[in-house]
Write a protein that holds these residues in place. Sequence first.
Motif, PDB file in Angstrom:
ATOM      1  N   GLU A 196       0.838  -1.214   0.000  1.00 23.23           N
ATOM      2  CA  GLU A 196       0.000   0.000   0.000  1.00 23.23           C
ATOM      3  C   GLU A 196       0.869   1.260   0.000  1.00 23.23           C
ATOM      4  O   GLU A 196       0.583   2.218  -0.730  1.00 23.23           O
ATOM      5  N   GLU A 197       1.915   1.254   0.818  1.00 27.53           N
ATOM      6  CA  GLU A 197       2.793   2.424   0.906  1.00 27.53           C
ATOM      7  C   GLU A 197       3.541   2.659  -0.403  1.00 27.53           C
ATOM      8  O   GLU A 197       3.715   3.802  -0.821  1.00 27.53           O
ATOM      9  N   ALA A 198       3.979   1.570  -1.039  1.00 32.49           N
ATOM     10  CA  ALA A 198       4.685   1.696  -2.314  1.00 32.49           C
ATOM     11  C   ALA A 198       3.751   2.246  -3.389  1.00 32.49           C
ATOM     12  O   ALA A 198       4.142   3.079  -4.206  1.00 32.49           O
ATOM     13  N   ILE A 199       2.488   1.801  -3.354  1.00 29.49           N
ATOM     14  CA  ILE A 199       1.498   2.302  -4.308  1.00 29.49           C
ATOM     15  C   ILE A 199       1.251   3.789  -4.053  1.00 29.49           C
ATOM     16  O   ILE A 199       1.209   4.599  -4.984  1.00 29.49           O
ATOM     17  N   ALA A 200       1.115   4.152  -2.785  1.00 31.21           N
ATOM     18  CA  ALA A 200       0.852   5.551  -2.417  1.00 31.21           C
ATOM     19  C   ALA A 200       2.006   6.468  -2.834  1.00 31.21           C
ATOM     20  O   ALA A 200       1.782   7.608  -3.241  1.00 31.21           O
ATOM     21  N   SER A 201       3.232   5.955  -2.736  1.00 33.06           N
ATOM     22  CA  SER A 201       4.388   6.769  -3.100  1.00 33.06           C
ATOM     23  C   SER A 201       4.541   6.881  -4.620  1.00 33.06           C
ATOM     24  O   SER A 201       5.292   7.721  -5.113  1.00 33.06           O
ATOM     25  N   GLY A 202       3.857   5.998  -5.350  1.00 32.30           N
ATOM     26  CA  GLY A 202       3.914   6.042  -6.812  1.00 32.30           C
ATOM     27  C   GLY A 202       5.111   5.312  -7.392  1.00 32.30           C
ATOM     28  O   GLY A 202       5.384   5.430  -8.591  1.00 32.30           O
ATOM     29  N   ASP A 203       5.810   4.553  -6.577  1.00 29.03           N
ATOM     30  CA  ASP A 203       6.988   3.805  -7.029  1.00 29.03           C
ATOM     31  C   ASP A 203       6.556   2.447  -7.569  1.00 29.03           C
ATOM     32  O   ASP A 203       6.273   1.523  -6.817  1.00 29.03           O
ATOM     33  N   LEU A 253      -4.841  -5.756  -5.060  1.00 27.28           N
ATOM     34  CA  LEU A 253      -3.512  -5.147  -5.000  1.00 27.28           C
ATOM     35  C   LEU A 253      -2.824  -5.234  -6.358  1.00 27.28           C
ATOM     36  O   LEU A 253      -2.189  -4.266  -6.803  1.00 27.28           O
ATOM     37  N   SER A 254      -2.956  -6.382  -7.027  1.00 21.36           N
ATOM     38  CA  SER A 254      -2.338  -6.570  -8.329  1.00 21.36           C
ATOM     39  C   SER A 254      -2.871  -5.565  -9.350  1.00 21.36           C
ATOM     40  O   SER A 254      -2.103  -4.991 -10.135  1.00 21.36           O
ATOM     41  N   ALA A 255      -4.179  -5.348  -9.299  1.00 17.10           N
ATOM     42  CA  ALA A 255      -4.801  -4.400 -10.220  1.00 17.10           C
ATOM     43  C   ALA A 255      -4.268  -2.991  -9.975  1.00 17.10           C
ATOM     44  O   ALA A 255      -4.010  -2.231 -10.920  1.00 17.10           O
TER      45      ALA A 255
END
Length: 88
Positions: free
Chosen positions: A36-43, A79-81
């Motif tokens: 979730e954090e990696a997605i939020a950071s856009g990385d 999460l994959s999506a």
Amino acid sequence: MANTPQSKKRARQAERRNDINKARRSRIRTFIRKVEEAIASGDSDAAKAALQAAQPEMARGVTKGVMHKNTVSRKISRLSARVKALAN
């Protein structure tokens, strides 16, 4: 309160099992939070790596009876999506 020796033993086992399951559930949540954090950071790369690390841990939770199969399947799918959408 447990009275028979068998019920006392089962109470001890349940307590021990509860601690193990609690730790495993917490570990799974940590792996999900990292995704979730990696997605939020856009990385995108970090999100993919975090998802790759989280999937086996979540699947292990199913085999150990900590989480339901469909619940884990749904979470992995969502999460994959989100990770895939991040890459585009």
